[in-house]
Design an enzyme around this catalytic site. Structure first.
Site, PDB file in Angstrom:
ATOM      1  N   LYS A   1       0.822  -1.209   0.000  1.00 51.60           N
ATOM      2  CA  LYS A   1       0.000   0.000   0.000  1.00 51.60           C
ATOM      3  C   LYS A   1       0.861   1.265   0.000  1.00 51.60           C
ATOM      4  O   LYS A   1       0.585   2.205  -0.749  1.00 51.60           O
ATOM      5  CB  LYS A   1      -0.959  -0.032   1.199  1.00 51.60           C
ATOM      6  CG  LYS A   1      -1.944  -1.200   1.171  1.00 51.60           C
ATOM      7  CD  LYS A   1      -2.982  -1.108   2.258  1.00 51.60           C
ATOM      8  CE  LYS A   1      -2.429  -1.351   3.638  1.00 51.60           C
ATOM      9  NZ  LYS A   1      -1.906  -2.729   3.825  1.00 51.60           N
ATOM     10  N   THR A   2       1.884   1.294   0.833  1.00 48.79           N
ATOM     11  CA  THR A   2       2.769   2.458   0.847  1.00 48.79           C
ATOM     12  C   THR A   2       3.508   2.589  -0.478  1.00 48.79           C
ATOM     13  O   THR A   2       3.673   3.692  -1.021  1.00 48.79           O
ATOM     14  CB  THR A   2       3.778   2.357   2.001  1.00 48.79           C
ATOM     15  OG1 THR A   2       3.076   2.353   3.242  1.00 48.79           O
ATOM     16  CG2 THR A   2       4.747   3.523   1.990  1.00 48.79           C
TER      17      THR A   2
ATOM     18  N   ASP B   1      -1.690   6.623   6.248  1.00 42.12           N
ATOM     19  CA  ASP B   1      -1.658   5.202   6.597  1.00 42.12           C
ATOM     20  C   ASP B   1      -2.550   4.932   7.806  1.00 42.12           C
ATOM     21  O   ASP B   1      -2.733   5.789   8.658  1.00 42.12           O
ATOM     22  CB  ASP B   1      -0.216   4.797   6.908  1.00 42.12           C
ATOM     23  CG  ASP B   1      -0.014   3.292   6.863  1.00 42.12           C
ATOM     24  OD1 ASP B   1      -0.915   2.579   6.378  1.00 42.12           O
ATOM     25  OD2 ASP B   1       1.059   2.827   7.294  1.00 42.12           O
TER      26      ASP B   1
ATOM     27  N   THR C   1      -5.776  -1.511   7.022  1.00 39.61           N
ATOM     28  CA  THR C   1      -5.799  -2.969   7.144  1.00 39.61           C
ATOM     29  C   THR C   1      -7.182  -3.449   7.577  1.00 39.61           C
ATOM     30  O   THR C   1      -7.420  -4.653   7.607  1.00 39.61           O
ATOM     31  CB  THR C   1      -4.757  -3.423   8.182  1.00 39.61           C
ATOM     32  OG1 THR C   1      -4.989  -2.742   9.428  1.00 39.61           O
ATOM     33  CG2 THR C   1      -3.349  -3.107   7.699  1.00 39.61           C
TER      34      THR C   1
ATOM     35  N   ARG D   1       6.805  -8.495   1.878  1.00 37.28           N
ATOM     36  CA  ARG D   1       7.690  -8.036   2.952  1.00 37.28           C
ATOM     37  C   ARG D   1       8.345  -9.224   3.645  1.00 37.28           C
ATOM     38  O   ARG D   1       9.550  -9.203   3.941  1.00 37.28           O
ATOM     39  CB  ARG D   1       6.898  -7.212   3.968  1.00 37.28           C
ATOM     40  CG  ARG D   1       7.738  -6.804   5.187  1.00 37.28           C
ATOM     41  CD  ARG D   1       6.928  -5.952   6.142  1.00 37.28           C
ATOM     42  NE  ARG D   1       6.704  -4.629   5.570  1.00 37.28           N
ATOM     43  CZ  ARG D   1       5.667  -3.868   5.891  1.00 37.28           C
ATOM     44  NH1 ARG D   1       4.751  -4.300   6.721  1.00 37.28           N
ATOM     45  NH2 ARG D   1       5.551  -2.672   5.352  1.00 37.28           N
TER      46      ARG D   1
END
Length: 356
Positions: free
Chosen positions: A76-77, A121, A170, A229
């Site tokens: 997302k970032t 965020d 999230t 990640r």
């Protein structure tokens, strides 16, 4: 390679955790793709977002507000930074927990440049007063700043330059409908398939100057929980092992040996995950058992078991939450090499799963 930053105060540091620590964030900055062409995976979101951005550029207008939802670590970032790059605009990054007062948000909004991208965020964790101010800012590019208190308070309208808000969450279900409706584009980030993660790993290995073969990448991808990640974190740990114990080349055997040391098994379960399953199977016969009892048996806090271990076990079909408590599935017995009771074998686990 494709990640987002998030925080979870209940999550301990885990090799297979999706929360980024300081080391992860430093490495991610170097590995992030710079445009949509480099971004791996999320085909639908990427295609739809490409259309939105191209149309905005053709009109010479600011892009619509964008909401990205999905689990931590899926990109997302990274996508927010790509949106800014594709639009040729600067980006400002903040988070919902950091905005606890409407004045905090007003200060940020009033300093934005025309066309700038504001990445927010964990937008669902923003305070309610700031959230209500954001409605008007997104729709009318205006905020009302309240000066004074009580009967003498005055609302001063403040015009804002057109900007693009990119919200990441999230937990999309926690966003109020009025806020969700103000986003022109909503994209949901899915977990990655193993083949997509292999491409992520090969790209990252190239940027990190690590030699890895196809089978080695596949071994790491299979244990990465569908999250880029985690794949990159495992790649770095396997790289360390290969440099110390081998010739620096990552093969399937090297990857498997390295991840065995770090207690990450073939399905991506770590020590905590296996401890939960072993307690459920060996101490309680597969359940049902209450969450608090299970947490005591594992020696962890109730919140740790519920919020850190259980989501992945449920997603993998190894554990089920029922009205009577937690229940292991036949797949859990098989994964740990144990023989399930006859009651589980007889109905494929349906009797226990539904508590009848």
């Amino acid at each position: 390679m494709n990640w987002d930053d998030t925080t979870d105060e209940t999550a301990p540091e885990r090799l297979v955790g999706s929360v980024a620590d300081g080391e992860d964030q430093a490495v991610e900055a170097a590995l992030r793709p710079k445009d949509l062409g480099e971004f791996i995976g999320q085909e639908k979101v990427r295609e739809q977002l490409d259309l939105v951005l191209r149309a905005a550029r053709a009109r010479g207008a600011t892009a619509d507000h964008v909401l990205l939802s999905g689990a931590p670590g899926l990109g997302k970032t990274t996508l927010s930074m790509i949106i800014a790059a594709e639009m040729g605009a600067p980006i400002r990054i903040t988070s919902g927990p950091a905005i606890q007062h409407a004045g905090d948000l007003a200060a940020i909004l009033s300093s934005l440049q025309e066309g700038e991208v504001l990445f927010l965020d964990e937008i669902h964790r923003m305070s309610r007063p700031a959230e209500e101010m954001l409605y008007m800012a997104m729709e009318d590019f205006r905020v009302d700043v309240i000066v004074g208190k009580g009967p003498g308070a005055t609302a001063i309208p403040l015009e804002l330059p057109p900007f693009t808000l990119v919200g990441a969450t999230t937990r999309a279900g926690l966003l109020p409908p009025p806020l969700r409706d103000r986003f022109g584009f909503t994209g949901h980030m899915e977990f990655y398939e193993p083949l997509e993660l292999e491409r992520v790993i090969h790209r990252s290995a190239n940027l990190l100057d690590v030699e890895i073969d196809t089978e080695g990448a596949a071994e790491i991808a299979g244990r990465s929980r569908g999250t880029p990640r985690i794949a990159n974190r495992l790649l770095r740990r396997v790289r360390d092992y290969a440099q110390v114990k081998a010739d620096g080349v990552i093969t399937r055997d090297i990857a498997a040996a390295a991840l065995a040391i770090y207690e990450v098994d073939v399905r991506g379960l770590d020590r905590l995950d296996r401890a939960v399953l072993q307690a459920l199977l060996k101490l309680f016969g597969g359940g049902p058992v209450g969450l608090s009892t299970l947490a005591v048996a594992v020696g962890e806090e109730r919140e740790t078991v519920e919020e850190v271990a259980e989501p992945f076990l449920v997603r993998e079909g190894l554990l089920a939450r029922t009205p009577r408590g937690r229940v292991a599935t036949p797949a859990a017995w098989s994964h740990l090499g144990l023989t399930p009771p006859q009651s589980v074998q007889a109905g494929n686990g349906q009797q226990d799963l539904f508590g009848t």
